[in-house]
Motif scaffolding. Structure first.
Motif, short mmCIF file in Angstrom:
data_model
loop_
_atom_site.label_atom_id
_atom_site.label_comp_id
_atom_site.label_asym_id
_atom_site.label_seq_id
_atom_site.Cartn_x
_atom_site.Cartn_y
_atom_site.Cartn_z
N UNK A 32 1.02 3.01 -1.97
CA UNK A 32 -0.25 2.47 -2.47
C UNK A 32 -0.10 1.87 -3.85
N UNK A 33 0.61 2.59 -4.72
CA UNK A 33 0.81 2.10 -6.08
C UNK A 33 1.62 0.80 -6.08
N UNK A 34 2.64 0.72 -5.24
CA UNK A 34 3.46 -0.50 -5.15
C UNK A 34 2.62 -1.67 -4.65
N UNK A 35 1.76 -1.42 -3.67
CA UNK A 35 0.91 -2.50 -3.16
C UNK A 35 -0.04 -2.99 -4.23
N UNK A 36 -0.64 -2.07 -4.99
CA UNK A 36 -1.55 -2.48 -6.06
C UNK A 36 -0.80 -3.27 -7.13
N UNK A 40 -1.62 -7.09 -8.12
CA UNK A 40 -1.96 -7.44 -9.50
C UNK A 40 -1.04 -8.54 -10.01
N UNK A 41 0.25 -8.46 -9.70
CA UNK A 41 1.18 -9.49 -10.13
C UNK A 41 0.83 -10.84 -9.51
N UNK A 42 0.43 -10.82 -8.25
CA UNK A 42 0.05 -12.05 -7.57
C UNK A 42 -1.20 -12.66 -8.22
N UNK A 43 -2.16 -11.81 -8.55
CA UNK A 43 -3.38 -12.29 -9.20
C UNK A 43 -3.07 -12.87 -10.58
#
Length: 60
Positions: A32-36, A40-43
């Motif tokens: 979950x943390x990796x997905x967030x 965030x990096x993509x945003x």
């Protein structure tokens, strides 16, 4: 009467089962943390691209 070996075996199984559950839960939290983080990096990358295109249109 229940022998000490039987109690020890049940205790070991309970302990090892709980450790397995904790390991699975920890892996779930890590994913979950990796997905967030990736989201965030993509945003941030999209925001930087939008900012650079906005500054280019102002210069023209």
């Amino acid at each position: 009467m229940v022998s000490g070996k039987r109690i020890a075996d049940v205790g070991y199984k309970l302990f090892s089962g709980s450790m397995m559950l904790l390991t699975v839960y920890g892996g779930y939290l890590c994913v979950l943390r990796a997905q967030r983080y990736m989201q965030k990096q993509k945003q941030l990358q999209l925001a930087a691209q939008n900012e650079s295109t906005a500054s280019e249109t102002i210069k023209d």
